[in-house]
Design a protein around this motif. Structure first.
Motif, PDB file in Angstrom:
ATOM      1  N   LEU A  96       0.887  -1.168   0.000  1.00 56.74           N
ATOM      2  CA  LEU A  96       0.000   0.000   0.000  1.00 56.74           C
ATOM      3  C   LEU A  96       0.920   1.211   0.000  1.00 56.74           C
ATOM      4  N   VAL A  97       0.853   2.011  -1.066  1.00 53.81           N
ATOM      5  CA  VAL A  97       1.885   3.028  -1.266  1.00 53.81           C
ATOM      6  C   VAL A  97       1.257   4.351  -1.696  1.00 53.81           C
ATOM      7  N   TYR A  98       1.792   5.453  -1.171  1.00 56.73           N
ATOM      8  CA  TYR A  98       1.360   6.768  -1.635  1.00 56.73           C
ATOM      9  C   TYR A  98       1.898   6.997  -3.050  1.00 56.73           C
ATOM     10  N   THR A  99       1.055   7.525  -3.912  1.00 58.98           N
ATOM     11  CA  THR A  99       1.454   7.768  -5.292  1.00 58.98           C
ATOM     12  C   THR A  99       2.190   9.098  -5.404  1.00 58.98           C
ATOM     13  N   VAL A 100       3.349   9.034  -6.055  1.00 58.56           N
ATOM     14  CA  VAL A 100       4.121  10.229  -6.384  1.00 58.56           C
ATOM     15  C   VAL A 100       4.347  10.230  -7.891  1.00 58.56           C
ATOM     16  N   ARG A 101       4.981  11.262  -8.404  1.00 57.91           N
ATOM     17  CA  ARG A 101       5.183  11.342  -9.849  1.00 57.91           C
ATOM     18  C   ARG A 101       6.068  10.208 -10.366  1.00 57.91           C
ATOM     19  N   ALA A 102       7.107   9.851  -9.618  1.00 66.07           N
ATOM     20  CA  ALA A 102       7.965   8.733 -10.031  1.00 66.07           C
ATOM     21  C   ALA A 102       7.196   7.420  -9.903  1.00 66.07           C
ATOM     22  N   LEU A 103       7.421   6.504 -10.814  1.00 67.42           N
ATOM     23  CA  LEU A 103       6.628   5.276 -10.918  1.00 67.42           C
ATOM     24  C   LEU A 103       6.775   4.377  -9.698  1.00 67.42           C
ATOM     25  N   ASP A 104       5.668   4.179  -8.967  1.00 61.52           N
ATOM     26  CA  ASP A 104       5.602   3.250  -7.832  1.00 61.52           C
ATOM     27  C   ASP A 104       6.706   3.508  -6.808  1.00 61.52           C
ATOM     28  N   ALA A 105       7.080   4.777  -6.633  1.00 57.48           N
ATOM     29  CA  ALA A 105       8.243   5.106  -5.813  1.00 57.48           C
ATOM     30  C   ALA A 105       7.894   5.815  -4.508  1.00 57.48           C
ATOM     31  N   GLY A 106       6.600   5.932  -4.185  1.00 58.04           N
ATOM     32  CA  GLY A 106       6.199   6.681  -3.003  1.00 58.04           C
ATOM     33  C   GLY A 106       6.415   5.925  -1.699  1.00 58.04           C
ATOM     34  N   PRO A 107       6.199   6.599  -0.570  1.00 64.02           N
ATOM     35  CA  PRO A 107       6.341   5.948   0.740  1.00 64.02           C
ATOM     36  C   PRO A 107       5.342   4.804   0.903  1.00 64.02           C
ATOM     37  N   VAL A 108       5.809   3.719   1.542  1.00 65.12           N
ATOM     38  CA  VAL A 108       4.988   2.512   1.721  1.00 65.12           C
ATOM     39  C   VAL A 108       4.300   2.555   3.082  1.00 65.12           C
ATOM     40  N   ILE A 109       2.978   2.477   3.054  1.00 64.43           N
ATOM     41  CA  ILE A 109       2.183   2.507   4.289  1.00 64.43           C
ATOM     42  C   ILE A 109       2.239   1.153   4.991  1.00 64.43           C
ATOM     43  N   ALA A 110       2.055   0.086   4.217  1.00 64.93           N
ATOM     44  CA  ALA A 110       2.044  -1.268   4.780  1.00 64.93           C
ATOM     45  C   ALA A 110       2.217  -2.268   3.644  1.00 64.93           C
ATOM     46  N   CYS A 111       2.607  -3.476   4.001  1.00 65.26           N
ATOM     47  CA  CYS A 111       2.693  -4.536   2.989  1.00 65.26           C
ATOM     48  C   CYS A 111       2.289  -5.868   3.601  1.00 65.26           C
ATOM     49  N   GLU A 112       1.884  -6.758   2.734  1.00 69.22           N
ATOM     50  CA  GLU A 112       1.450  -8.108   3.130  1.00 69.22           C
ATOM     51  C   GLU A 112       2.242  -9.105   2.297  1.00 69.22           C
ATOM     52  N   ARG A 113       2.910 -10.052   2.941  1.00 65.96           N
ATOM     53  CA  ARG A 113       3.752 -11.021   2.224  1.00 65.96           C
ATOM     54  C   ARG A 113       2.950 -12.256   1.834  1.00 65.96           C
ATOM     55  N   TYR A 114       3.423 -12.923   0.777  1.00 66.25           N
ATOM     56  CA  TYR A 114       2.737 -14.130   0.301  1.00 66.25           C
ATOM     57  C   TYR A 114       3.763 -15.086  -0.304  1.00 66.25           C
ATOM     58  N   GLU A 115       3.738 -16.340   0.154  1.00 64.07           N
ATOM     59  CA  GLU A 115       4.645 -17.361  -0.386  1.00 64.07           C
ATOM     60  C   GLU A 115       4.132 -17.856  -1.733  1.00 64.07           C
ATOM     61  N   VAL A 116       5.055 -18.029  -2.668  1.00 63.09           N
ATOM     62  CA  VAL A 116       4.699 -18.424  -4.036  1.00 63.09           C
ATOM     63  C   VAL A 116       5.196 -19.844  -4.287  1.00 63.09           C
ATOM     64  N   ASP A 117       4.296 -20.737  -4.719  1.00 66.00           N
ATOM     65  CA  ASP A 117       4.735 -22.096  -5.034  1.00 66.00           C
ATOM     66  C   ASP A 117       5.209 -22.179  -6.491  1.00 66.00           C
ATOM     67  N   ASP A 118       5.663 -23.364  -6.892  1.00 67.35           N
ATOM     68  CA  ASP A 118       6.271 -23.528  -8.219  1.00 67.35           C
ATOM     69  C   ASP A 118       5.257 -23.738  -9.329  1.00 67.35           C
ATOM     70  N   HIS A 119       3.975 -23.772  -8.998  1.00 67.49           N
ATOM     71  CA  HIS A 119       2.971 -24.118 -10.012  1.00 67.49           C
ATOM     72  C   HIS A 119       1.969 -23.005 -10.300  1.00 67.49           C
ATOM     73  N   ILE A 120       1.824 -22.073  -9.384  1.00 67.04           N
ATOM     74  CA  ILE A 120       0.808 -21.028  -9.573  1.00 67.04           C
ATOM     75  C   ILE A 120       1.145 -20.170 -10.791  1.00 67.04           C
ATOM     76  N   LYS A 121       0.102 -19.820 -11.549  1.00 63.11           N
ATOM     77  CA  LYS A 121       0.281 -18.957 -12.710  1.00 63.11           C
ATOM     78  C   LYS A 121       0.054 -17.499 -12.314  1.00 63.11           C
ATOM     79  N   ALA A 122       0.597 -16.609 -13.121  1.00 64.54           N
ATOM     80  CA  ALA A 122       0.519 -15.183 -12.805  1.00 64.54           C
ATOM     81  C   ALA A 122      -0.919 -14.698 -12.684  1.00 64.54           C
ATOM     82  N   THR A 123      -1.803 -15.230 -13.521  1.00 69.41           N
ATOM     83  CA  THR A 123      -3.207 -14.806 -13.471  1.00 69.41           C
ATOM     84  C   THR A 123      -3.839 -15.131 -12.115  1.00 69.41           C
ATOM     85  N   GLU A 124      -3.527 -16.307 -11.580  1.00 68.58           N
ATOM     86  CA  GLU A 124      -4.061 -16.693 -10.270  1.00 68.58           C
ATOM     87  C   GLU A 124      -3.427 -15.860  -9.160  1.00 68.58           C
ATOM     88  N   LEU A 125      -2.113 -15.677  -9.245  1.00 68.07           N
ATOM     89  CA  LEU A 125      -1.392 -14.937  -8.210  1.00 68.07           C
ATOM     90  C   LEU A 125      -1.839 -13.480  -8.167  1.00 68.07           C
TER      91      LEU A 125
END
Length: 356
Positions: free
Chosen positions: A170-199
């Motif tokens: 969760l990030v504040y938007t600034v003019r630079a691409l995706d470069a603003g201060p981060v409010i919070a984040c949530e981590r997620y483990e990725v297995d070897d089979h999941i496709k990008a569409t599902e993830l």
């Protein structure tokens, strides 16, 4: 003409016809998103705004203009716009500017007096003139652990790299691409089979919950104080996918190809050239096939003739670089529906397959 346009746009907002009136004690929030994955974030905001003690209401939605879908047959609204209409949101309050810097759109937005804008895969660059409008800022739901994978395809590029962990920021938007201060984040483990569409869907679902959890701090201003600046020296860029990248080269190792198939699932997909050989008359045809589902062969394959493709245990085994083997479980011939490996093999009627 511009003032007339604005009056038409907001007559329903200020009157009875839209059914949505700005409540004096509610903060006005504008949501910006376009594809199907953004719907989970919009739904979370809709549901939260309906709570009796909710401090905000969704005042407007900004999305990409209608486009041709279903193989170009129809011009259709974006998935976000369609979902909003299905939920009874006033069409007058769904904005579809070609660019977010259009003066008429910015004038309309100012008239709404939004306190906060939320973006989730909106798909348009926000100019400085836009970012100055909401006093509480613009907050983006971004599907990566920033500063990693800034850019247009963070999930696809992460899967292509074979990462084991990603998440949503969760990030504040600034003019630079995706470069603003981060409010919070949530981590997620990725297995070897999941496709990008599902993830992608999972990460936006998690992002919607993260957003609702953090909204009180965003509204009271404490999120600004706790937001952490990104370390630009650790930033990586997630470039947009291109159809030219879709081709598989079996000279690469199997894990590279498997990750690419998972990453490019949906659009643009992954393609390979194979040779179908008839041993009776020596005739051969070259086919371009779409590779849909794969896995990495975990066993040593003995006696593999170079370039020969075989069917083993319901999978087509393609010899790859570094003495590795890619197993293709699902593929699609030109103009046909996807089939599993065994069905494809049965359709060969004794002909052989070679990789190219």
């Amino acid at each position: 003409m511009h003032s007339c346009s604005m009056l038409r746009r907001f007559c329903c907002y200020n009157g009875a016809s839209s059914g949505l009136k700005p409540a004096a004690n509610k903060k006005q929030l504008v949501f910006m998103g376009s594809p199907e994955v953004s719907v989970s974030v919009l739904d979370a905001l809709f549901d939260e705004s309906k709570a009796p003690d909710s401090p905000f209401q969704v005042a407007a939605i900004v999305t990409q203009p209608p486009s041709r879908r279903d193989r170009g047959r129809k011009v259709m609204p974006s998935p976000v716009a369609q979902h909003a209409l299905d939920r009874g949101f006033p069409s007058d309050l769904i904005f579809t500017p070609q660019k977010a810097g259009e003066e008429e759109f910015l004038c309309d937005l100012r008239a709404l007096k939004p306190e906060l804008c939320i973006t989730a895969a909106y798909g348009n660059i926000l100019p400085r003139r836009f970012l100055k409008i909401p006093p509480l800022g613009t907050v983006n739901v971004h599907p990566s652990l920033l500063p990693l994978y800034r850019g247009a395809a963070p999930v696809q590029r992460a899967v292509q790299d074979g990462i084991k962990e990603t998440g949503t920021s969760l990030v504040y938007t600034v003019r630079a691409l995706d470069a603003g201060p981060v409010i919070a984040c949530e981590r997620y483990e990725v297995d070897d089979h999941i496709k990008a569409t599902e993830l992608l869907a999972i990460l936006f679902e998690k992002g919607s919950k993260l957003l609702i959890r953090e909204l009180p701090s965003i509204f009271d201003g404490s999120a600004r104080e706790k937001a952490q600046p990104q370390d630009d020296s650790k930033a990586t860029h997630a470039a947009k996918l291109t159809p030219e990248e879709a081709w598989l080269s079996f000279d690469q190792e199997a894990f590279v190809l498997h990750n690419k198939v998972r990453a490019f699932a949906g659009w643009p997909g992954t393609r390979a050239k194979i040779c179908i050989l008839d041993p009776l008359n020596g005739q051969h045809d070259t086919l371009e096939v779409k590779i849909i589902t794969t896995r990495i062969c975990q066993k040593d394959v003995q006696g593999h003739v170079k370039d020969d493709v075989t069917l083993v245990g319901g999978a087509l085994q393609f010899p790859c670089g570094g003495d590795t083997t890619l197993e293709v479980l699902e593929l699609q011939l030109p103009g046909k529906k996807p089939v599993n490996a065994a069905s494809f093999w049965n359709g060969l009627r004794g002909r052989k397959v070679k990789r190219l």
